[in-house]
Design an enzyme around this catalytic site. Structure first.
Site, PDB file in Angstrom:
ATOM      1  NE  ARG A  66      -4.318  -1.285  -0.012  1.00 49.54           N
ATOM      2  CZ  ARG A  66      -4.499  -2.252  -0.907  1.00 49.54           C
ATOM      3  NH1 ARG A  66      -3.552  -2.535  -1.785  1.00 49.54           N
ATOM      4  NH2 ARG A  66      -5.629  -2.945  -0.934  1.00 49.54           N
ATOM      5  CG  HIS A  92      -3.561  -0.920  -7.145  1.00 48.58           C
ATOM      6  ND1 HIS A  92      -4.016  -0.273  -6.029  1.00 48.58           N
ATOM      7  CD2 HIS A  92      -3.602  -2.246  -6.829  1.00 48.58           C
ATOM      8  CE1 HIS A  92      -4.324  -1.155  -5.086  1.00 48.58           C
ATOM      9  NE2 HIS A  92      -4.074  -2.371  -5.555  1.00 48.58           N
TER      10      HIS A  92
HETATM   11  P1  NAP Z   1      -2.262 -10.847   5.239  1.00 51.40           P
HETATM   12  O1  NAP Z   1      -2.383 -12.301   4.909  1.00 51.40           O
HETATM   13  O2  NAP Z   1      -3.237 -10.241   6.174  1.00 51.40           O
HETATM   14  O3  NAP Z   1      -0.778 -10.638   5.786  1.00 51.40           O
HETATM   15  C1  NAP Z   1      -0.365  -9.440   6.345  1.00 51.40           C
HETATM   16  C2  NAP Z   1       1.049  -9.623   6.883  1.00 51.40           C
HETATM   17  O4  NAP Z   1       1.502  -8.369   7.400  1.00 51.40           O
HETATM   18  C3  NAP Z   1       1.120 -10.621   8.039  1.00 51.40           C
HETATM   19  O5  NAP Z   1       2.303 -11.370   7.961  1.00 51.40           O
HETATM   20  C4  NAP Z   1       1.145  -9.699   9.253  1.00 51.40           C
HETATM   21  O6  NAP Z   1       1.793 -10.245  10.381  1.00 51.40           O
HETATM   22  C5  NAP Z   1       1.954  -8.544   8.735  1.00 51.40           C
HETATM   23  N1  NAP Z   1       1.701  -7.350   9.532  1.00 51.40           N
HETATM   24  C6  NAP Z   1       0.530  -6.683   9.696  1.00 51.40           C
HETATM   25  N2  NAP Z   1       0.711  -5.646  10.534  1.00 51.40           N
HETATM   26  C7  NAP Z   1       2.015  -5.665  10.899  1.00 51.40           C
HETATM   27  C8  NAP Z   1       2.806  -4.876  11.772  1.00 51.40           C
HETATM   28  N3  NAP Z   1       2.289  -3.824  12.439  1.00 51.40           N
HETATM   29  N4  NAP Z   1       4.100  -5.187  11.928  1.00 51.40           N
HETATM   30  C9  NAP Z   1       4.633  -6.251  11.282  1.00 51.40           C
HETATM   31  N5  NAP Z   1       3.941  -7.062  10.440  1.00 51.40           N
HETATM   32  C10 NAP Z   1       2.638  -6.754  10.261  1.00 51.40           C
HETATM   33  O7  NAP Z   1      -2.306  -9.974   3.913  1.00 51.40           O
HETATM   34  P2  NAP Z   1      -1.988 -10.438   2.405  1.00 51.40           P
HETATM   35  O8  NAP Z   1      -3.126 -11.184   1.848  1.00 51.40           O
HETATM   36  O9  NAP Z   1      -0.648 -11.072   2.387  1.00 51.40           O
HETATM   37  O10 NAP Z   1      -1.954  -9.013   1.675  1.00 51.40           O
HETATM   38  C11 NAP Z   1      -1.006  -8.021   2.063  1.00 51.40           C
HETATM   39  C12 NAP Z   1      -1.383  -6.709   1.418  1.00 51.40           C
HETATM   40  O11 NAP Z   1      -1.102  -6.733   0.016  1.00 51.40           O
HETATM   41  C13 NAP Z   1      -2.869  -6.349   1.442  1.00 51.40           C
HETATM   42  O12 NAP Z   1      -3.256  -5.860   2.711  1.00 51.40           O
HETATM   43  C14 NAP Z   1      -2.943  -5.283   0.379  1.00 51.40           C
HETATM   44  O13 NAP Z   1      -2.638  -4.030   0.965  1.00 51.40           O
HETATM   45  C15 NAP Z   1      -1.817  -5.668  -0.589  1.00 51.40           C
HETATM   46  N6  NAP Z   1      -2.323  -6.110  -1.901  1.00 51.40           N
HETATM   47  C16 NAP Z   1      -1.915  -5.429  -3.014  1.00 51.40           C
HETATM   48  C17 NAP Z   1      -2.345  -5.827  -4.271  1.00 51.40           C
HETATM   49  C18 NAP Z   1      -1.864  -5.122  -5.512  1.00 51.40           C
HETATM   50  O14 NAP Z   1      -2.323  -5.418  -6.613  1.00 51.40           O
HETATM   51  N7  NAP Z   1      -0.930  -4.194  -5.400  1.00 51.40           N
HETATM   52  C19 NAP Z   1      -3.209  -6.926  -4.406  1.00 51.40           C
HETATM   53  C20 NAP Z   1      -3.613  -7.585  -3.256  1.00 51.40           C
HETATM   54  C21 NAP Z   1      -3.163  -7.177  -2.009  1.00 51.40           C
HETATM   55  P3  NAP Z   1       1.236 -11.574  11.115  1.00 51.40           P
HETATM   56  O15 NAP Z   1       1.566 -12.703  10.155  1.00 51.40           O
HETATM   57  O16 NAP Z   1       2.004 -11.624  12.357  1.00 51.40           O
HETATM   58  O17 NAP Z   1      -0.245 -11.371  11.278  1.00 51.40           O
END
Ligand code: NAP
Length: 310
Positions: free
Chosen positions: A225, A273
């Protein structure tokens, strides 16, 4: 009783998702009534996307869950009227797309592809790139997307360090957490990939002080993000030569305004994006499975923790 499913993700998404959702519901054996308009008090499940006309969840008195079509939930998780379980999207197609995008952009920088693609100028530059084992990659965020990308990069031979909120053990990766872990993760990142969600804790995580921890010449790849990085601090670090490049897919304001300095900066690659997106056929199966679970009284998949914000 046949559950009523309100598709509240907009007309454009309806055109894309209606057929896959109907197929997936059929296959999962749930005889649901799927529609874009229903009396709120008769809705059982809400299929949602940010930008939906539904902003007040109060009238949905019998709804059991909101099923988000996208992975990121920062635009809905803080909605004060939302007291229903909120499931986010974890979709095989979305994950596969992100692995491909991240791997491609990491390899671009690792192999120094630009030197040959952008400079067909008659100059013979016989610099052989190092092997992956000599390029350290760090991934911030080890969730559905971050862990898959990190493991893919580790499979290619990169030494990969990952950082998450809670301590983790993932095969093939060095996993760190906490502030000390973040400092170490940054200090050892020749290429840094950001796959964190946007929450109050992660906003501006990469400020000037943390960017300064990266090794000189480090490259940032951000499909997470936009607000994870302080834009001004990033530009200053690029201008000072501390960072080698930033490939950015996400921004504070999207579409990125034409006058934004990122567009013209030689050290920045802007992609609109497109790193990955929810794929209708596989995502519809995730939605249908959650509706099946709701009907069977089983726990929903991929629930968001409202306190953590993701
Ligand atoms: P997810 O499964 O919820 O994983 C989030 C990760 O971030 C987890 O490992 C979490 O830690 C870690 N995290 C959250 N808050 C944190 C903090 N304060 N300090 C350290 N680590 C932290 O999410 P995801 O499905 O992998 O997706 C990640 C992000 O990718 C989405 O939220 C979105 O913003 C982005 N995204 C972008 C696109 C694009 O096209 N550009 C597409 C889809 C998604 P824990 O494992 O300990 O919970």
């Amino acid at each position: 009783m046949t559950p009523n499913v309100l598709f509240a993700a907009g007309a454009k998404q309806w055109a894309t998702y209606e057929a896959p959702l109907r197929r997936a519901l059929d296959r999962s054996g749930v005889a649901a009534h799927l529609a874009t308009e229903l009396p709120p008090e008769e809705v059982d499940y809400i299929v949602y996307a940010p930008g939906s006309a539904v902003q007040d969840f109060t009238p949905f008195t019998r709804a059991r869950a909101v099923l988000n079509l996208w992975a990121g939930v920062e635009k809905i998780v803080g909605n004060p009227t939302l007291h229903l379980p909120l499931a986010r999207m974890v979709d095989h197609g979305l994950t596969q797309g992100m692995m491909e995008w991240v791997t491609g952009h990491v390899l671009r920088h690792h192999l120094g592809m630009d030197a040959h693609i952008l400079h067909q100028d008659g100059v013979w530059r016989p610099d052989v790139p190092p092997l992956a084992g000599d390029r350290r990659v760090s991934v911030l965020g080890l969730g559905a997307l971050g862990s898959a990308c990190a493991q893919m990069l580790a499979t290619l031979g990169f030494p990969v360090t990952g950082w998450s909120r809670r301590p983790k053990h993932i095969s093939g990766l060095r996993c760190l957490s906490g502030e000390g872990g973040l400092r170490q993760t940054l200090a050892e990142a020749d290429i840094l990939v950001l796959l964190l969600p946007l929450t109050p804790e992660t906003e501006n995580l990469l400020d000037a002080a943390r960017l300064a921890l990266l090794p000189r010449g480090a490259v940032i790849v951000n499909p997470g993000r936009g607000p994870l990085i302080d834009d001004d601090a990033l530009l200053a670090a690029l201008d000072a030569g501390h960072l080698g490049h930033a490939t950015l897919d996400v921004f504070r304001s999207e579409p990125l305004p034409r006058e934004h300095p990122f567009w013209a900066h030689p050290g920045v690659t802007v992609t609109p994006h497109i790193a990955s997106e929810t794929r209708p056929d596989t995502a519809a199966q995730v939605i249908a499975e959650n509706i099946r679970r709701g009907e069977a009284g089983e726990p929903f998949l991929h629930l968001v923790d409202p306190k953590a914000g993701y």
